[in-house]
Design a protein around this motif. Structure first.
Motif, mmCIF file in Angstrom:
data_model
loop_
_atom_site.group_PDB
_atom_site.id
_atom_site.type_symbol
_atom_site.label_atom_id
_atom_site.label_comp_id
_atom_site.label_asym_id
_atom_site.label_seq_id
_atom_site.Cartn_x
_atom_site.Cartn_y
_atom_site.Cartn_z
ATOM 1 N N LEU A 87 -2.702 -7.049 -12.297
ATOM 2 C CA LEU A 87 -2.304 -6.515 -10.997
ATOM 3 C C LEU A 87 -1.568 -5.188 -11.108
ATOM 4 N N CYS A 88 -1.790 -4.340 -10.112
ATOM 5 C CA CYS A 88 -0.981 -3.148 -9.895
ATOM 6 C C CYS A 88 -0.338 -3.328 -8.525
ATOM 7 N N VAL A 89 0.962 -3.613 -8.521
ATOM 8 C CA VAL A 89 1.675 -3.953 -7.294
ATOM 9 C C VAL A 89 2.293 -2.689 -6.698
ATOM 10 N N LEU A 90 1.924 -2.381 -5.456
ATOM 11 C CA LEU A 90 2.418 -1.193 -4.770
ATOM 12 C C LEU A 90 3.540 -1.607 -3.822
ATOM 13 N N ASN A 91 4.772 -1.467 -4.275
ATOM 14 C CA ASN A 91 5.919 -1.902 -3.475
ATOM 15 C C ASN A 91 6.456 -0.812 -2.553
ATOM 16 N N GLY A 92 5.839 0.360 -2.569
ATOM 17 C CA GLY A 92 6.317 1.457 -1.728
ATOM 18 C C GLY A 92 5.393 1.784 -0.571
ATOM 19 N N MET A 93 4.615 0.801 -0.116
ATOM 20 C CA MET A 93 3.733 1.052 1.022
ATOM 21 C C MET A 93 4.544 1.283 2.296
ATOM 22 N N TYR A 94 3.999 2.119 3.190
ATOM 23 C CA TYR A 94 4.605 2.289 4.519
ATOM 24 C C TYR A 94 3.523 2.694 5.510
ATOM 25 N N ALA A 95 3.771 2.436 6.782
ATOM 26 C CA ALA A 95 2.817 2.750 7.844
ATOM 27 C C ALA A 95 3.570 3.408 8.993
ATOM 28 N N ASP A 96 2.859 3.743 10.065
ATOM 29 C CA ASP A 96 3.441 4.521 11.156
ATOM 30 C C ASP A 96 4.011 3.689 12.291
ATOM 31 N N ILE A 97 3.537 2.460 12.447
ATOM 32 C CA ILE A 97 3.870 1.723 13.664
ATOM 33 C C ILE A 97 3.983 0.235 13.355
ATOM 34 N N THR A 98 4.831 -0.457 14.118
ATOM 35 C CA THR A 98 5.082 -1.870 13.852
ATOM 36 C C THR A 98 4.376 -2.803 14.830
ATOM 37 N N ASN A 99 3.456 -2.311 15.609
ATOM 38 C CA ASN A 99 2.634 -3.170 16.471
ATOM 39 C C ASN A 99 1.397 -3.610 15.705
ATOM 40 N N HIS A 100 1.060 -4.890 15.799
ATOM 41 C CA HIS A 100 -0.062 -5.422 15.031
ATOM 42 C C HIS A 100 -1.358 -4.659 15.298
ATOM 43 N N ALA A 101 -1.748 -4.563 16.556
ATOM 44 C CA ALA A 101 -3.074 -4.029 16.884
ATOM 45 C C ALA A 101 -3.256 -2.617 16.353
ATOM 46 N N LYS A 159 -4.506 0.820 -13.133
ATOM 47 C CA LYS A 159 -3.634 0.341 -14.210
ATOM 48 C C LYS A 159 -3.291 -1.127 -14.006
ATOM 49 N N ARG A 160 -3.172 -1.834 -15.117
ATOM 50 C CA ARG A 160 -2.860 -3.260 -15.082
ATOM 51 C C ARG A 160 -1.377 -3.508 -15.366
ATOM 52 N N GLY A 161 -0.856 -4.590 -14.762
ATOM 53 C CA GLY A 161 0.505 -5.007 -15.051
ATOM 54 C C GLY A 161 1.553 -3.982 -14.689
ATOM 55 N N LEU A 162 1.364 -3.304 -13.558
ATOM 56 C CA LEU A 162 2.256 -2.220 -13.157
ATOM 57 C C LEU A 162 2.871 -2.522 -11.796
ATOM 58 N N ALA A 163 4.189 -2.353 -11.675
ATOM 59 C CA ALA A 163 4.874 -2.350 -10.383
ATOM 60 C C ALA A 163 5.180 -0.897 -10.049
#
Length: 452
Positions: free
Chosen positions: A112-126, A387-391
């Protein structure tokens, strides 16, 4: 009465402004028509050296709680704060922190390559769900799968290039303004029983195959004659191609959907038919979906989406999250195991995540419900030259926002396209007087730090 044509009238009336307007409209139509090359599902060479041939997107809609799955936030200091309420351990040689709720996935930590720094623009589901799939949070746009098939075609002319399993919204497989031939094929749309889900209108035994071929040839001859008078009608061309694909699928698709030739141990490893129904967690027969995804990958389907909803835990966080993880953990582990053993993982990009994440809970208080958090959350990727085994990336001590290694949906899309051999700023389609692309006018950046 004067013998004057409408064109001459528009040219002379109101100083010719009417004629200018008509010319602009005519020009726009021809410009749009010339923008699309002849739509085709034939395999095309990538624009860049490709590391992956296909994508399996494990879509966890509702907002998976990252702090209790992959983004460990232990208590620090004297004052209790929002963080992880389940135990974590380090796994594999890489030492990735993974929750106790995902023991089977944890066995594949080094993949796994775990992406812990994801972000988006809006908090509404749709809106955020739409942006995750199409790059746009407001307007109908082609989905990621449609863009990839538009750019690369499909490896197997006997199956669709893009399949969406258990979708709830057409936006996840829509081709929007791309030619309809690039639209995804839904299997299990709005169904509650994936064991009965199929591709509509491909199975019939009312005529022998030879007679059906003659029948289709006759119909297609009329379609192609009609097409000579409408050379720029992509919808008509899509009908012609879909009828041909449908005929070829009559042999291939039913066999791919039939799991009766799988061993009992395989069905058990994938937990086929063993989904949980607890609180917000609904049964999507996720194990069947993952097993079908493996079979579709082996058959050369270019983009496969697997859907599990129910991650929207506004109450009963602990029980509902436990059920969601139990429903998906073993099937995902089985999929990763089989892809690796069959030599498919390095050429298959597996992506896991949802439209955003959730804020953490304070372990010692009695609250058991969470909201939405688009400022920082987790995805993971595996295979496909990653990459494997990466946070990679991190959120602040309470998981409230991404602070390092930040990755927006546009960056995620750019990276997926790059691994498939497509350049995100060159994969465009002209509609009207504009060129559109998946990563929009803002563009995205390829996250090169996670590429092997």
């Amino acid at each position: 009465m004067l013998g004057i044509s409408r064109r001459e009238m528009l040219r002379s009336a109101s100083c010719g402004f009417g004629y200018l307007a008509m010319s602009a409209l005519c020009g726009q139509h021809s410009f749009a028509a010339s923008s699309a090359t002849a739509p085709s599902l034939n395999a095309r060479p990538p624009q860049l050296p490709a590391r992956a041939k296909r994508v399996i997107f494990l879509c966890m809609s509702g907002g998976p709680a990252q702090l209790d799955t992959f983004d460990y936030k232990p208590q620090t200091g004297k004052k209790k704060h929002a963080g992880s309420v389940f135990d974590f351990k380090q796994h594999g040689e890489s030492g990735l922190w993974i929750s106790e709720l995902l023991p089977e996935t944890a066995k594949h930590a080094d993949k796994l390559c775990v992406l812990n720094g994801m972000y988006a623009d809006i908090t509404n589901h749709a809106q955020s769900f739409l942006q995750l799939h199409t790059g746009d949070r407001l307007r109908p746009r082609p989905s990621l799968g449609s863009w990839i098939v538009y750019g690369l075609g499909t490896e197997n002319q006997n199956v669709p290039g893009f399949i969406s399993l258990f979708p709830r919204k057409p936006s996840v497989y829509s081709s929007a303004f791309l030619p309809p031939v690039y639209e995804g094929t839904p299997i299990g749309l709005n169904t509650s029983d994936m064991s009965k889900a199929t591709i509509n209108n491909i199975a019939s035994d009312h005529l022998p195959a030879r007679v059906k071929r003659r029948q289709l040839d006759f119909v297609q001859a009329m379609n192609r004659e009609h097409a000579t008078h409408r050379p720029d009608d992509s919808r008509l061309e899509a009908v012609i191609q879909s009828m041909e694909l449908g005929f070829r699928m009559q042999v291939t698709a039913p066999e791919l959907l039939d799991l009766s030739n799988e061993t009992r141990s395989t069905l058990e490893r994938y937990r086929v038919g063993q989904g949980k129904v607890v609180g917000a967690c609904g049964d999507s027969d996720f194990g069947r979906q993952c097993l079908l995804a493996r079979r579709f990958a082996e058959a050369g389907v270019r983009f496969i989406e697997v859907n599990h909803g129910s991650w929207d835990q506004h109450s009963n966080h602990r029980a509902d999250l436990t059920a969601n993880c139990e429903s998906t953990d073993a099937p995902i582990a089985a999929l990763l195991e089989d892809l690796e053993q069959r030599g498919l993982l390095e050429e298959t990009l597996v992506v896991w995540g949802g439209e955003f994440g959730r804020p953490g809970l304070v372990p010692e208080n009695k609250k058991d419900g969470t909201g939405h958090n688009a400022r920082g959350f987790t995805f993971w990727m595996a295979g496909g030259g990653i990459k494997r085994g990466l946070a990679y990336g991190k959120t602040d001590p309470t998981g409230a926002r991404a602070i390092e290694g930040k990755v927006h949906f546009r960056d995620l899309h750019a990276t997926i396209l790059h691994q498939m051999g497509l350049q995100h700023d060159k994969l465009t389609f002209k509609q009207g007087e504009r060129e559109f692309r998946l990563t929009g006018t803002e563009g995205g950046k390829v996250v090169k730090d996670i590429i092997a």
